[in-house]
Design a protein around this motif. Structure first.
Motif, PDB file in Angstrom:
ATOM      1  N   PRO A  11     114.557 -36.973  69.809  1.00 28.19           N
ATOM      2  CA  PRO A  11     114.446 -38.201  70.600  1.00 28.19           C
ATOM      3  C   PRO A  11     113.957 -37.964  72.031  1.00 28.19           C
ATOM      4  CG  PRO A  11     116.516 -38.190  69.392  1.00 28.19           C
ATOM      5  CD  PRO A  11     115.903 -36.826  69.211  1.00 28.19           C
ATOM      6  N   VAL A  12     114.277 -36.794  72.603  1.00 29.57           N
ATOM      7  CA  VAL A  12     113.803 -36.458  73.948  1.00 29.57           C
ATOM      8  C   VAL A  12     113.089 -35.116  73.891  1.00 29.57           C
ATOM      9  CG1 VAL A  12     114.440 -35.978  76.347  1.00 29.57           C
ATOM     10  CG2 VAL A  12     115.716 -37.684  75.042  1.00 29.57           C
ATOM     11  N   VAL A  13     111.870 -35.103  74.409  1.00 31.81           N
ATOM     12  CA  VAL A  13     111.090 -33.869  74.477  1.00 31.81           C
ATOM     13  C   VAL A  13     110.615 -33.705  75.912  1.00 31.81           C
ATOM     14  CG1 VAL A  13     109.026 -32.653  73.672  1.00 31.81           C
ATOM     15  CG2 VAL A  13     110.364 -34.033  72.072  1.00 31.81           C
ATOM     16  N   ILE A  69     110.434 -39.922  75.541  1.00 30.35           N
ATOM     17  CA  ILE A  69     111.685 -40.456  74.994  1.00 30.35           C
ATOM     18  C   ILE A  69     111.319 -41.390  73.855  1.00 30.35           C
ATOM     19  CG2 ILE A  69     113.750 -41.847  75.430  1.00 30.35           C
ATOM     20  CD1 ILE A  69     113.602 -40.930  78.356  1.00 30.35           C
ATOM     21  N   GLY A  70     111.908 -41.141  72.691  1.00 31.83           N
ATOM     22  CA  GLY A  70     111.585 -41.960  71.527  1.00 31.83           C
ATOM     23  C   GLY A  70     110.108 -41.896  71.178  1.00 31.83           C
ATOM     24  N   ILE A  94     119.852 -44.361  74.864  1.00 29.12           N
ATOM     25  CA  ILE A  94     120.667 -44.935  73.789  1.00 29.12           C
ATOM     26  C   ILE A  94     119.769 -45.545  72.709  1.00 29.12           C
ATOM     27  CG2 ILE A  94     122.321 -46.778  73.237  1.00 29.12           C
ATOM     28  CD1 ILE A  94     123.563 -46.218  76.044  1.00 29.12           C
ATOM     29  N   ARG A  95     118.763 -46.300  73.127  1.00 32.44           N
ATOM     30  CA  ARG A  95     117.834 -46.918  72.148  1.00 32.44           C
ATOM     31  C   ARG A  95     117.109 -45.852  71.317  1.00 32.44           C
ATOM     32  NH1 ARG A  95     116.788 -50.285  76.461  1.00 32.44           N
ATOM     33  NH2 ARG A  95     114.826 -49.211  76.939  1.00 32.44           N
ATOM     34  N   TRP A 100     124.961 -41.199  72.627  1.00 31.34           N
ATOM     35  CA  TRP A 100     125.829 -42.262  72.146  1.00 31.34           C
ATOM     36  C   TRP A 100     126.881 -42.488  73.197  1.00 31.34           C
ATOM     37  CZ3 TRP A 100     123.736 -38.405  69.386  1.00 31.34           C
ATOM     38  CH2 TRP A 100     122.980 -38.769  68.272  1.00 31.34           C
ATOM     39  N   VAL A 101     127.226 -43.725  73.426  1.00 31.68           N
ATOM     40  CA  VAL A 101     128.232 -44.032  74.448  1.00 31.68           C
ATOM     41  C   VAL A 101     129.393 -44.760  73.802  1.00 31.68           C
ATOM     42  CG1 VAL A 101     128.664 -45.131  76.658  1.00 31.68           C
ATOM     43  CG2 VAL A 101     126.423 -44.193  76.162  1.00 31.68           C
TER      44      VAL A 101
END
Length: 101
Positions: A11-13, A69-70, A94-95, A100-101
C-alpha cells in the motif's frame, strides 16, 4: 523500468537513497503511524539508476524521496508533509489499507 509493478507490491512504496536525510525523515514518519512501506534504496539496488531515471521522467524532482500510496503518486517530501499538516495523510493511509486505527 516499470514503476507500476514496483508500486503494486504494498500500500505504501517509498523510493529513497540510504544517504538522504529527508528520505530518512519521510520513512520515519510512515513508520510512526504503524505503516510498513516497501522501501527501495536506489543507491543500494542494481537497477536503482534506471528506476531513478524513470521517476524523473514522471516529473519527480528531486528524485528522492518519492512516495506512492495506494499505487498513486503522492510526490516528494513537500507533498507528504503538506498532507500531514492538513490532516489528510492518515486518512489516505487508512483508505489504502496501509494502517488500521
Amino acid at each position: 523500468m516499470d514503476i507500476a509493478s514496483l508500486v503494486g507490491e504494498r500500500p505504501v512504496v517509498i523510493f529513497s537513497r540510504s544517504s538522504c536525510c529527508i528520505s530518512h525523515s519521510i520513512k520515519t514518519l510512515f513508520y510512526s503511524f504503524g505503516a510498513n512501506p516497501k522501501v527501495y534504496e536506489l543507491d543500494e539496488i542494481p537497477n536503482g539508476h534506471q528506476i531513478e531515471a524513470a521517476l524523473v521522467q514522471m516529473g519527480c524532482r528531486p528524485s528522492v524521496p518519492v512516495v506512492f500510496i495506494g499505487q498513486k503518486l503522492v510526490g516528494g517530501a513537500t507533498a507528504v508533509m503538506s498532507l500531514q499538516v492538513q490532516s489528510q495523510l492518515v486518512p489516505m493511509l487508512i483508505r489504502a489499507r496501509a494502517i488500521w486505527v
